[in-house]
Design an enzyme around this catalytic site. Structure first.
Site, PDB file in Angstrom:
ATOM      1  N   CYS A  15      -4.993  -2.990  -0.731  1.00 50.16           N
ATOM      2  CA  CYS A  15      -4.291  -1.741  -0.416  1.00 50.16           C
ATOM      3  C   CYS A  15      -4.054  -1.706   1.092  1.00 50.16           C
ATOM      4  O   CYS A  15      -4.017  -2.755   1.739  1.00 50.16           O
ATOM      5  CB  CYS A  15      -5.048  -0.522  -0.936  1.00 50.16           C
ATOM      6  SG  CYS A  15      -6.689  -0.273  -0.216  1.00 50.16           S
ATOM      7  N   ASN A  18      -8.241  -0.444   2.655  1.00 51.29           N
ATOM      8  CA  ASN A  18      -9.402  -1.030   1.965  1.00 51.29           C
ATOM      9  C   ASN A  18     -10.617  -0.093   1.971  1.00 51.29           C
ATOM     10  O   ASN A  18     -11.758  -0.545   2.023  1.00 51.29           O
ATOM     11  CB  ASN A  18      -9.777  -2.405   2.548  1.00 51.29           C
ATOM     12  CG  ASN A  18     -10.762  -3.210   1.703  1.00 51.29           C
ATOM     13  OD1 ASN A  18     -11.587  -3.951   2.237  1.00 51.29           O
ATOM     14  ND2 ASN A  18     -10.707  -3.076   0.390  1.00 51.29           N
ATOM     15  N   ARG A  21      -8.256   2.885  -2.494  1.00 52.28           N
ATOM     16  CA  ARG A  21      -7.764   2.357  -3.769  1.00 52.28           C
ATOM     17  C   ARG A  21      -8.306   0.974  -4.118  1.00 52.28           C
ATOM     18  O   ARG A  21      -8.794   0.762  -5.233  1.00 52.28           O
ATOM     19  CB  ARG A  21      -6.222   2.314  -3.756  1.00 52.28           C
ATOM     20  CG  ARG A  21      -5.572   3.670  -3.744  1.00 52.28           C
ATOM     21  CD  ARG A  21      -4.116   3.567  -3.382  1.00 52.28           C
ATOM     22  NE  ARG A  21      -3.926   3.128  -1.996  1.00 52.28           N
ATOM     23  CZ  ARG A  21      -2.773   2.835  -1.430  1.00 52.28           C
ATOM     24  NH1 ARG A  21      -1.670   2.931  -2.158  1.00 52.28           N
ATOM     25  NH2 ARG A  21      -2.700   2.471  -0.166  1.00 52.28           N
ATOM     26  N   SER A  22      -8.160   0.006  -3.205  1.00 48.83           N
ATOM     27  CA  SER A  22      -8.550  -1.368  -3.598  1.00 48.83           C
ATOM     28  C   SER A  22     -10.053  -1.521  -3.787  1.00 48.83           C
ATOM     29  O   SER A  22     -10.472  -2.255  -4.695  1.00 48.83           O
ATOM     30  CB  SER A  22      -7.983  -2.428  -2.650  1.00 48.83           C
ATOM     31  OG  SER A  22      -8.485  -2.312  -1.346  1.00 48.83           O
ATOM     32  N   ASP A 130      -1.229   6.607  -2.574  1.00 51.51           N
ATOM     33  CA  ASP A 130      -2.231   6.560  -1.508  1.00 51.51           C
ATOM     34  C   ASP A 130      -2.944   7.914  -1.426  1.00 51.51           C
ATOM     35  O   ASP A 130      -2.316   8.927  -1.115  1.00 51.51           O
ATOM     36  CB  ASP A 130      -1.505   6.246  -0.196  1.00 51.51           C
ATOM     37  CG  ASP A 130      -2.464   6.089   0.962  1.00 51.51           C
ATOM     38  OD1 ASP A 130      -3.634   6.506   0.835  1.00 51.51           O
ATOM     39  OD2 ASP A 130      -2.033   5.563   2.001  1.00 51.51           O
TER      40      ASP A 130
HETATM   41  P1  4NP Z   1      -6.267   2.958   0.986  1.00 51.02           P
HETATM   42  O1  4NP Z   1      -6.042   4.383   1.677  1.00 51.02           O
HETATM   43  O2  4NP Z   1      -5.109   2.083   1.430  1.00 51.02           O
HETATM   44  O3  4NP Z   1      -6.197   3.260  -0.466  1.00 51.02           O
HETATM   45  O4  4NP Z   1      -7.610   2.465   1.453  1.00 51.02           O
HETATM   46  C1  4NP Z   1      -5.852   4.527   3.053  1.00 51.02           C
HETATM   47  C2  4NP Z   1      -6.930   4.545   3.901  1.00 51.02           C
HETATM   48  C3  4NP Z   1      -6.738   4.735   5.267  1.00 51.02           C
HETATM   49  C4  4NP Z   1      -5.447   4.902   5.758  1.00 51.02           C
HETATM   50  C5  4NP Z   1      -4.363   4.883   4.902  1.00 51.02           C
HETATM   51  C6  4NP Z   1      -4.567   4.698   3.542  1.00 51.02           C
HETATM   52  N1  4NP Z   1      -5.240   5.127   7.146  1.00 51.02           N
HETATM   53  O5  4NP Z   1      -4.092   5.317   7.551  1.00 51.02           O
HETATM   54  O6  4NP Z   1      -6.217   5.103   7.928  1.00 51.02           O
END
Ligand code: 4NP
Length: 168
Positions: A15, A18, A21-22, A130
């Site tokens: 994702c 990390n 989701r992942s 997300d």
């Molecule tokens: P993930 O979610 O891709 O599912 O882990 C996110 C976690 C952090 C951020 C964006 C999406 N961020 O912009 O910090």
């Protein structure tokens, strides 16, 4: 090339950060693999396309929903690397942005690149949304579960592995 039955199949979920989701997909898929008696045959990991949270544990809501479903899990966020393309057979992206990132990084055809929801044919969505800003972790869990079950069925068929799959 089809691997021998007892040879490891390696799956990495990807994702952005990390942490949401992942890692959830990694934990859910590993749980599903274990229930199917295939823990020795399928290696599972996860990573992110962005380095914002490297070394951090999964998001508290990811940990909570996993706990609610009785899934034990520890992970430290990492960034996807060229070595991961060598090591893993399947790199499974959570959304089309992540997939495009993987496609730009890919220099040979060894790892299969796909979207998790490719394996949930009844689902109209292509992207696992997300949840970092909007917090829909329950929907994310549902999509991750359905995609994980479909992914395992796909791998079992493609690799001619037998699993006592509890996917219904
Ligand atoms: P993930 O979610 O891709 O599912 O882990 C996110 C976690 C952090 C951020 C964006 C999406 N961020 O912009 O910090």
């Amino acid at each position: 090339m089809t691997k021998a039955h007892n040879e490891s199949v390696r799956v990495m979920f990807v994702c952005l950060g990390n942490i949401c989701r992942s890692p959830m997909a990694e934990a859910v898929f590993r749980h599903t693999v274990k229930e199917s008696g295939l823990a020795d045959c399928i290696e599972v990991d996860s990573s992110g396309t962005g380095a914002y949270h490297v070394g951090e544990p999964p998001h508290s809501e990811t940990r909570q929903i996993l706990r609610e479903h009785g899934i034990e899990y520890t992970h430290a966020a990492q960034v996807v690397t060229a070595e991961h393309f060598e090591h893993f057979d399947y790199l499974v992206a959570m959304d089309r942005d992540n997939l495009a990132h993987l496609q730009r990084m890919s220099h040979n055809g060894d790892a299969t690149l796909s979207l998790l929801l490719d394996y949930a044919p009844d689902e109209r969505k292509r992207d696992v949304p997300d949840p970092y800003y909007i917090g829909n972790f329950v929907e994310v869990y549902d999509l991750v579960l359905r995609g994980s079950r479909g992914l395992l069925e796909h791998i079992l068929a493609e690799r001619q592995l037998d699993g006592a799959t509890k996917t219904r």
